[in-house]
Design an enzyme around this catalytic site. Sequence first.
Site, PDB file in Angstrom:
ATOM      1  CG  HIS A 138      -1.942   1.053   1.228  1.00 59.98           C
ATOM      2  ND1 HIS A 138      -1.673   2.342   1.609  1.00 59.98           N
ATOM      3  CD2 HIS A 138      -3.246   1.034   0.849  1.00 59.98           C
ATOM      4  CE1 HIS A 138      -2.774   3.077   1.466  1.00 59.98           C
ATOM      5  NE2 HIS A 138      -3.741   2.304   0.998  1.00 59.98           N
ATOM      6  CB  SER A 170     -10.991   9.612  -3.594  1.00 57.96           C
ATOM      7  OG  SER A 170      -9.990  10.213  -2.804  1.00 57.96           O
ATOM      8  N   GLY A 218     -11.277   3.015   0.934  1.00 53.74           N
ATOM      9  CA  GLY A 218     -10.687   3.199   2.259  1.00 53.74           C
ATOM     10  C   GLY A 218     -11.664   3.948   3.148  1.00 53.74           C
ATOM     11  N   GLY A 219     -11.646   5.289   3.064  1.00 50.94           N
ATOM     12  CA  GLY A 219     -12.514   6.130   3.901  1.00 50.94           C
ATOM     13  C   GLY A 219     -13.986   5.752   3.779  1.00 50.94           C
ATOM     14  CD  GLU A 244      -5.322   1.644  -3.189  1.00 53.24           C
ATOM     15  OE1 GLU A 244      -6.520   1.748  -2.967  1.00 53.24           O
ATOM     16  OE2 GLU A 244      -4.457   1.684  -2.306  1.00 53.24           O
ATOM     17  N   GLY A 287      -7.331   9.066  -0.236  1.00 55.00           N
ATOM     18  CA  GLY A 287      -7.719   9.896   0.907  1.00 55.00           C
ATOM     19  C   GLY A 287      -7.832  11.376   0.599  1.00 55.00           C
TER      20      GLY A 287
HETATM   21  P1  PGA Z   1      -9.508   6.114   0.175  1.00 53.01           P
HETATM   22  O1  PGA Z   1      -8.370   5.063   0.594  1.00 53.01           O
HETATM   23  O2  PGA Z   1     -10.618   5.333  -0.435  1.00 53.01           O
HETATM   24  O3  PGA Z   1      -9.894   6.758   1.478  1.00 53.01           O
HETATM   25  O4  PGA Z   1      -8.896   7.069  -0.797  1.00 53.01           O
HETATM   26  C1  PGA Z   1      -7.937   4.088  -0.272  1.00 53.01           C
HETATM   27  C2  PGA Z   1      -6.803   3.353   0.358  1.00 53.01           C
HETATM   28  O5  PGA Z   1      -6.459   3.615   1.519  1.00 53.01           O
HETATM   29  O6  PGA Z   1      -6.225   2.475  -0.283  1.00 53.01           O
END
Ligand code: PGA
Length: 246
Positions: A83, A201, A222-223, A155, A161
């Site tokens: 990650h 995101s 993630g969020g 990603e 995020g």
């Molecule tokens: P996010 O996180 O969806 O909050 O952007 C993705 C991740 O942590 O891999």
Amino acid sequence: MNLTVHESSLYLHKLGQKLKPHRNVEIVLAPNLLALQSLSVQVERKLFKLAAQNLYWKDEGAFTGEVSAHQLRGIASYAIIGHSERRHIFGEHDKDVRNKVQAAVRNSITPILCVGETAHERAAKETSGVLHDQIVGGLANLTAEEVAGMVIAYEPVWAIGTGDNALPADVEQAVHVIRRQIEHLYGRDAAHNVRVIYGGSVSSQNAASYLNTVGVDGLLPGGSSLKLDEFKAIVDAAFEAGKKQS
Ligand code: PGA
């Protein structure tokens, strides 16, 4: 590093009440390492699989503070490896990532290998090169069958995020680069069968646009996954996209 053990357990309980088993959709939850063990006892395996957010590549020994793939065996079906936060905050290099991918495979844990360019690399038009290097570096010494069975998460670091999600057309292009590289290294079947997912995101608003993008097999929210209704809406979007494809 979200939710305590108690909060994670409560979350799983509530999620289980909201979701019914969805044919063609696999839901994988990646709680923090401490919550993982207790959730593995609580989880309804028909509905959810569990993933570790990290692991250490040696099976056992004097590695204070680490948890190995060998110790996670039977608890986690998947492990997120490489990650961007591991790479950028904790200084993991492709060699660490590669060792971890191999340790996961050796212990019957499916790796979710994360790859993606930074904002700086994107501005310099280096995305393809970065993906190429991360794929070559992360996947060395695997067989074509092992690669075919794993998951690659595209990603882009700048999208994680930030609320600044990538355009589906750019994701399609990146996924194409990833599959082409895998085809070059491991052949057509591996490139076709490896699951490639998008993260950065992801929300209930944009989930369908990625799920309907050529070459994208799923999402890594993630969020959004911390909000029950939001996460449920994303799972529903995956179910709808799956229905269209089958
Ligand atoms: P996010 O996180 O969806 O909050 O952007 C993705 C991740 O942590 O891999």
